[in-house]
Structure formats: C-alpha cells, structure tokens
Design a protein around this motif. Structure first.
Motif, short mmCIF file in Angstrom:
data_model
loop_
_atom_site.label_atom_id
_atom_site.label_comp_id
_atom_site.label_asym_id
_atom_site.label_seq_id
_atom_site.Cartn_x
_atom_site.Cartn_y
_atom_site.Cartn_z
N VAL A 173 0.85 -1.20 0.00
CA VAL A 173 0.00 0.00 0.00
C VAL A 173 0.88 1.25 0.00
N LEU A 174 1.98 1.22 0.75
CA LEU A 174 2.92 2.35 0.75
C LEU A 174 3.48 2.58 -0.65
N LEU A 175 3.90 1.51 -1.31
CA LEU A 175 4.45 1.65 -2.67
C LEU A 175 3.39 2.15 -3.66
N LEU A 176 2.16 1.67 -3.53
CA LEU A 176 1.09 2.16 -4.40
C LEU A 176 0.88 3.67 -4.21
N GLY A 177 0.95 4.12 -2.97
CA GLY A 177 0.80 5.54 -2.70
C GLY A 177 1.95 6.36 -3.28
N VAL B 236 3.88 5.51 -5.85
CA VAL B 236 3.75 5.49 -7.31
C VAL B 236 2.68 6.48 -7.75
N ASN B 237 1.58 6.52 -7.05
CA ASN B 237 0.50 7.44 -7.39
C ASN B 237 0.97 8.89 -7.30
N MET B 238 1.72 9.21 -6.26
CA MET B 238 2.22 10.59 -6.11
C MET B 238 3.26 10.91 -7.17
N MET B 239 4.16 9.97 -7.48
CA MET B 239 5.20 10.23 -8.47
C MET B 239 4.63 10.43 -9.87
N ARG B 240 3.55 9.75 -10.16
CA ARG B 240 2.91 9.89 -11.47
C ARG B 240 1.97 11.09 -11.53
N GLY B 241 1.84 11.80 -10.43
CA GLY B 241 0.93 12.95 -10.41
C GLY B 241 -0.52 12.51 -10.41
N GLY B 242 -0.79 11.41 -9.76
CA GLY B 242 -2.16 10.88 -9.71
C GLY B 242 -3.07 11.72 -8.84
N SER B 243 -4.26 11.24 -8.68
CA SER B 243 -5.29 11.94 -7.93
C SER B 243 -4.88 12.12 -6.47
N PRO B 244 -4.96 13.36 -5.97
CA PRO B 244 -4.68 13.58 -4.55
C PRO B 244 -5.66 12.82 -3.65
N GLN B 245 -6.89 12.65 -4.11
CA GLN B 245 -7.87 11.90 -3.33
C GLN B 245 -7.44 10.44 -3.20
N ARG B 246 -6.91 9.88 -4.26
CA ARG B 246 -6.42 8.49 -4.22
C ARG B 246 -5.24 8.37 -3.26
#
Length: 64
Positions: A18-22, A24-34
């Motif tokens: 879950v930490l790695l998913l978070g 990766v999401n931040m590095m890719r500029g994903g949804s802040p809500q996600r």
C-alpha cells in the motif's frame, strides 16, 4: 515456517504494498484523493500489523 511467521510477514508485506502504491500514485501525479485514501489505508494497516506482531510476541512468550 510457522503460522505466526506467515501472519507477521503478510501484515508487513501488505503495508509495504500500500505504501508503494501511494508513492507510485504521487510520483505519477495521480489523484490527490487516491493518495489520501492510500495513506489512510496504510495507517489502518500499520495498526493491524502492530496488533498482529504484538499478539504473536505475546503468544510466543506466554507459551514458553
């Protein structure tokens, strides 16, 4: 490998995933809500992992 070792390993692995998913999401500029959802899930899972670890320690020390 005993059941207690499997439970501790699984709990730690789930937190790490879950930490790695978070991250990766931040590095890719994903949804802040996600990112927020993943952070909340990580905190909850860390609590569960600590409880599992403490129960395993308690069980091993009380039966020796």
């Amino acid at each position: 490998m005993s059941l207690s070792n499997v439970l501790v390993t699984l709990a730690i692995a789930v937190v790490a995933i879950v930490l790695l998913l978070g991250l990766v999401n931040m590095m890719r500029g994903g949804s802040p809500q996600r990112s927020q959802q993943l952070m909340r899930a990580r905190v909850m899972l860390q609590f569960v992992a600590i409880v599992v670890i403490m129960l395993v320690i308690w069980a091993k020390t009380s039966h020796s």
